[in-house]
Design a protein around this motif. Structure first.
Motif, PDB file in Angstrom:
ATOM      1  N   LYS A 109     -11.858 -17.143 -47.794  1.00  0.00           N
ATOM      2  CA  LYS A 109     -12.718 -18.279 -47.434  1.00  0.00           C
ATOM      3  C   LYS A 109     -12.738 -18.467 -45.925  1.00  0.00           C
ATOM      4  CE  LYS A 109     -13.748 -23.078 -48.624  1.00  0.00           C
ATOM      5  NZ  LYS A 109     -15.136 -22.737 -48.996  1.00  0.00           N
ATOM      6  N   ARG A 110     -13.920 -18.604 -45.411  1.00  0.00           N
ATOM      7  CA  ARG A 110     -14.145 -18.721 -43.971  1.00  0.00           C
ATOM      8  C   ARG A 110     -13.679 -20.086 -43.455  1.00  0.00           C
ATOM      9  NH1 ARG A 110     -20.166 -17.028 -42.144  1.00  0.00           N
ATOM     10  NH2 ARG A 110     -19.567 -15.889 -40.268  1.00  0.00           N
ATOM     11  N   VAL A 111     -13.174 -20.099 -42.216  1.00  0.00           N
ATOM     12  CA  VAL A 111     -12.938 -21.362 -41.533  1.00  0.00           C
ATOM     13  C   VAL A 111     -14.072 -21.568 -40.534  1.00  0.00           C
ATOM     14  CG1 VAL A 111     -10.441 -21.262 -41.911  1.00  0.00           C
ATOM     15  CG2 VAL A 111     -11.390 -20.317 -39.801  1.00  0.00           C
ATOM     16  N   ASN A 112     -13.986 -22.600 -39.716  1.00  0.00           N
ATOM     17  CA  ASN A 112     -15.082 -22.985 -38.829  1.00  0.00           C
ATOM     18  C   ASN A 112     -15.657 -21.786 -38.062  1.00  0.00           C
ATOM     19  OD1 ASN A 112     -16.758 -24.154 -36.843  1.00  0.00           O
ATOM     20  ND2 ASN A 112     -15.517 -26.001 -36.799  1.00  0.00           N
ATOM     21  N   PRO A 113     -16.942 -21.459 -38.255  1.00  0.00           N
ATOM     22  CA  PRO A 113     -17.516 -20.274 -37.611  1.00  0.00           C
ATOM     23  C   PRO A 113     -18.046 -20.521 -36.198  1.00  0.00           C
ATOM     24  CG  PRO A 113     -19.135 -21.249 -39.058  1.00  0.00           C
ATOM     25  CD  PRO A 113     -17.886 -22.091 -39.196  1.00  0.00           C
ATOM     26  N   LEU A 114     -18.058 -21.770 -35.754  1.00  0.00           N
ATOM     27  CA  LEU A 114     -18.722 -22.100 -34.499  1.00  0.00           C
ATOM     28  C   LEU A 114     -17.892 -21.739 -33.271  1.00  0.00           C
ATOM     29  CD1 LEU A 114     -20.203 -25.637 -35.330  1.00  0.00           C
ATOM     30  CD2 LEU A 114     -21.326 -23.401 -35.511  1.00  0.00           C
ATOM     31  N   LEU A 178     -14.376 -20.563 -26.643  1.00  0.00           N
ATOM     32  CA  LEU A 178     -13.570 -19.802 -27.596  1.00  0.00           C
ATOM     33  C   LEU A 178     -14.153 -19.985 -28.997  1.00  0.00           C
ATOM     34  CD1 LEU A 178     -10.049 -21.014 -26.389  1.00  0.00           C
ATOM     35  CD2 LEU A 178     -11.006 -18.763 -25.961  1.00  0.00           C
ATOM     36  N   ALA A 179     -13.698 -19.162 -29.920  1.00  0.00           N
ATOM     37  CA  ALA A 179     -14.043 -19.374 -31.331  1.00  0.00           C
ATOM     38  C   ALA A 179     -13.192 -20.513 -31.875  1.00  0.00           C
ATOM     39  CB  ALA A 179     -13.802 -18.104 -32.142  1.00  0.00           C
ATOM     40  N   ALA A 180     -13.845 -21.474 -32.497  1.00  0.00           N
ATOM     41  CA  ALA A 180     -13.102 -22.600 -33.076  1.00  0.00           C
ATOM     42  C   ALA A 180     -12.113 -22.122 -34.139  1.00  0.00           C
ATOM     43  CB  ALA A 180     -14.070 -23.610 -33.679  1.00  0.00           C
ATOM     44  N   ALA A 181     -12.445 -21.015 -34.809  1.00  0.00           N
ATOM     45  CA  ALA A 181     -11.602 -20.527 -35.904  1.00  0.00           C
ATOM     46  C   ALA A 181     -10.187 -20.198 -35.430  1.00  0.00           C
ATOM     47  CB  ALA A 181     -12.234 -19.294 -36.546  1.00  0.00           C
ATOM     48  N   GLY A 182     -10.086 -19.565 -34.261  1.00  0.00           N
ATOM     49  CA  GLY A 182      -8.763 -19.207 -33.762  1.00  0.00           C
ATOM     50  C   GLY A 182      -7.896 -20.427 -33.517  1.00  0.00           C
ATOM     51  N   LEU A 183      -8.485 -21.456 -32.924  1.00  0.00           N
ATOM     52  CA  LEU A 183      -7.746 -22.692 -32.672  1.00  0.00           C
ATOM     53  C   LEU A 183      -7.376 -23.374 -33.989  1.00  0.00           C
ATOM     54  CD1 LEU A 183     -10.050 -23.561 -29.746  1.00  0.00           C
ATOM     55  CD2 LEU A 183      -7.583 -23.501 -29.486  1.00  0.00           C
ATOM     56  N   THR A 184      -8.295 -23.331 -34.954  1.00  0.00           N
ATOM     57  CA  THR A 184      -8.022 -23.920 -36.263  1.00  0.00           C
ATOM     58  C   THR A 184      -6.841 -23.227 -36.931  1.00  0.00           C
ATOM     59  OG1 THR A 184     -10.342 -24.545 -36.560  1.00  0.00           O
ATOM     60  CG2 THR A 184      -8.993 -24.365 -38.554  1.00  0.00           C
ATOM     61  N   ARG A 185      -6.841 -21.886 -36.914  1.00  0.00           N
ATOM     62  CA  ARG A 185      -5.761 -21.153 -37.575  1.00  0.00           C
ATOM     63  C   ARG A 185      -4.420 -21.374 -36.891  1.00  0.00           C
ATOM     64  NH1 ARG A 185      -9.854 -16.946 -38.799  1.00  0.00           N
ATOM     65  NH2 ARG A 185     -10.183 -17.098 -41.050  1.00  0.00           N
ATOM     66  N   MET A 186      -4.444 -21.590 -35.578  1.00  0.00           N
ATOM     67  CA  MET A 186      -3.209 -21.840 -34.837  1.00  0.00           C
ATOM     68  C   MET A 186      -2.749 -23.298 -34.944  1.00  0.00           C
ATOM     69  SD  MET A 186      -2.221 -18.956 -33.566  1.00  0.00           S
ATOM     70  CE  MET A 186      -1.013 -19.431 -32.323  1.00  0.00           C
ATOM     71  N   GLY A 187      -3.580 -24.160 -35.556  1.00  0.00           N
ATOM     72  CA  GLY A 187      -3.238 -25.572 -35.645  1.00  0.00           C
ATOM     73  C   GLY A 187      -3.464 -26.320 -34.347  1.00  0.00           C
ATOM     74  N   TRP A 188      -4.397 -25.807 -33.538  1.00  0.00           N
ATOM     75  CA  TRP A 188      -4.660 -26.388 -32.215  1.00  0.00           C
ATOM     76  C   TRP A 188      -6.024 -27.061 -32.135  1.00  0.00           C
ATOM     77  CZ3 TRP A 188      -3.069 -21.469 -28.963  1.00  0.00           C
ATOM     78  CH2 TRP A 188      -1.682 -21.285 -29.065  1.00  0.00           C
ATOM     79  N   PRO A 203     -23.224 -18.008 -33.736  1.00  0.00           N
ATOM     80  CA  PRO A 203     -21.905 -17.353 -33.730  1.00  0.00           C
ATOM     81  C   PRO A 203     -21.992 -15.833 -33.836  1.00  0.00           C
ATOM     82  CG  PRO A 203     -21.956 -19.214 -35.259  1.00  0.00           C
ATOM     83  CD  PRO A 203     -23.369 -18.964 -34.845  1.00  0.00           C
ATOM     84  N   ALA A 204     -20.873 -15.195 -33.547  1.00  0.00           N
ATOM     85  CA  ALA A 204     -20.771 -13.745 -33.726  1.00  0.00           C
ATOM     86  C   ALA A 204     -20.805 -13.403 -35.214  1.00  0.00           C
ATOM     87  CB  ALA A 204     -19.470 -13.232 -33.108  1.00  0.00           C
ATOM     88  N   VAL A 205     -21.239 -12.196 -35.510  1.00  0.00           N
ATOM     89  CA  VAL A 205     -21.237 -11.707 -36.895  1.00  0.00           C
ATOM     90  C   VAL A 205     -19.818 -11.797 -37.458  1.00  0.00           C
ATOM     91  CG1 VAL A 205     -21.491  -9.632 -38.317  1.00  0.00           C
ATOM     92  CG2 VAL A 205     -23.214 -10.199 -36.589  1.00  0.00           C
ATOM     93  N   GLY A 206     -19.670 -12.523 -38.569  1.00  0.00           N
ATOM     94  CA  GLY A 206     -18.371 -12.628 -39.212  1.00  0.00           C
ATOM     95  C   GLY A 206     -17.406 -13.606 -38.570  1.00  0.00           C
ATOM     96  N   GLN A 207     -17.836 -14.356 -37.549  1.00  0.00           N
ATOM     97  CA  GLN A 207     -16.905 -15.255 -36.870  1.00  0.00           C
ATOM     98  C   GLN A 207     -16.372 -16.306 -37.843  1.00  0.00           C
ATOM     99  OE1 GLN A 207     -17.527 -16.095 -32.714  1.00  0.00           O
ATOM    100  NE2 GLN A 207     -17.441 -18.293 -33.086  1.00  0.00           N
TER     101      GLN A 207
END
Length: 320
Positions: A109-114, A178-188, A203-207
């Motif tokens: 399941k995808r997290v925030n793609p923006l 930055l990709a919001a997803a990376g910050l989300t996964r890191m809890g930031w 967004p990037a393909v698959g972000q």
């Protein structure tokens, strides 16, 4: 194989060694352990860290390093050589064509793609002063931001999430993207000043999505990963990747694609896909949005419309 089969195995998981890569790999392993336990399987997991070409070359912008698969090739080789059993990738790093013998076994399941802005003063794009210095590693981001704010000074930055955020202070940037997803996964998430709407920055393909790659002939792993797959995310990402493949684009050219599920019925998902190709200077911006139920056909259709409008010429000029 049925879920009652007695299965015992050490599964070696390959990943890049950045904090984000290790965090998202750990999250995937936690979910696979839960699935394994629920099925009565005795699977244990080990992490194997692998350094990729993209990790080694940090002093050159990604668009100039060249080639596709900068962050996956060495990991895919380890899969082919049997050194690892599956690999956790950020989907946006994965080239359209996978090596023979490998497949994407799951799209969780995808997290925030923006995309998101982290600004020195807080606030979003509209709050940045005239001529603000904005750091990004992505031609896709810079061309779209230049299109709406041609006054901005877009400059290339590389490094992990934390080091890029620190450049706000150490190198005098007004903002980084930055990709919001990376910050989300890191809890930031609390570090995000503002999300960049997808109508401003496609967004990037698959972000925001992960790709879990495995060998096609490994039936046990394929069965396990099948239980991790999120069909809605998979359908959306397939449409985006079909768009990318039709354009023959790498992940470091100004191409964006974002698909969402509009509705679902007995025939599957109705998808809406927006595709974007822009010139690096942000002057030319081609966008197209269509709906359809066949992810691959939808991606091709949006790409072909943009090609008819000149997208192929833009990409040829920048070596895409």
């Amino acid at each position: 194989m049925s879920s009652t089969d007695n299965k015992s195995r050490v599964i070696v998981v390959g990943t890049r060694q950045s904090a984000l890569a290790l965090t998202q790999t750990g999250q995937v392993i936690d979910e696979l352990k839960r699935i394994s336990d629920s099925q009565g399987w005795d699977y244990t997991f080990e992490i194997r860290k692998i350094v990729t070409k993209g990790d080694r070359i940090l002093d050159v912008t990604l668009s100039k390093v060249g080639g596709k698969g900068l962050f996956v090739k060495e990991i895919e080789q380890a899969l082919l050589d049997g050194e690892i059993d599956l690999a956790v990738h950020s989907m946006k790093d994965m080239p359209y064509e996978l090596p023979e013998g490998l497949m994407n076994g799951a799209t969780p399941k995808r997290v925030n793609p923006l995309d998101c802005l982290i600004t020195k003063a807080g606030g979003g794009l509209e709050s940045l002063p005239e001529g603000a210095r904005v750091g990004t590693s992505s031609l896709r981001r810079s061309c779209q931001l230049k299109n709406v704010r041609p006054d901005l000074q877009l400059e290339s930055i590389r490094g992990n999430i934390d080091s890029r955020i620190r450049k706000l202070e150490t190198e005098g940037f007004d903002a980084v993207v930055l990709a919001a997803a990376g910050l989300t996964r890191m809890g930031w998430e609390d570090r995000i000043s503002a999300l960049v709407p997808d109508d401003v920055c496609v967004p990037a393909v698959g972000q925001g999505a992960l790709g879990i790659e495995c060998r096609e002939n490994d039936a046990q792993i394929r069965e396990l990963l099948g239980l991790l797959n999120d069909s809605e995310t998979e359908a959306a990402v397939r449409a985006e990747r079909s768009f990318l493949g039709t354009l023959h684009g790498g992940c470091q050219v100004p191409i964006g694609a974002y698909a969402t599920v509009v509705s679902k019925d007995e025939d599957g998902y109705l998808l809406e896909l927006t595709g974007m190709v822009g010139s690096p200077d942000g002057v030319t911006m081609l966008k197209e949005m269509k709906r359809g139920k066949d992810p691959e056909a939808l991606g091709r259709s949006v790409a072909e419309t943009l090609i008819a409008g000149g997208a192929d010429r833009i990409l040829a000029e920048i070596g895409g």
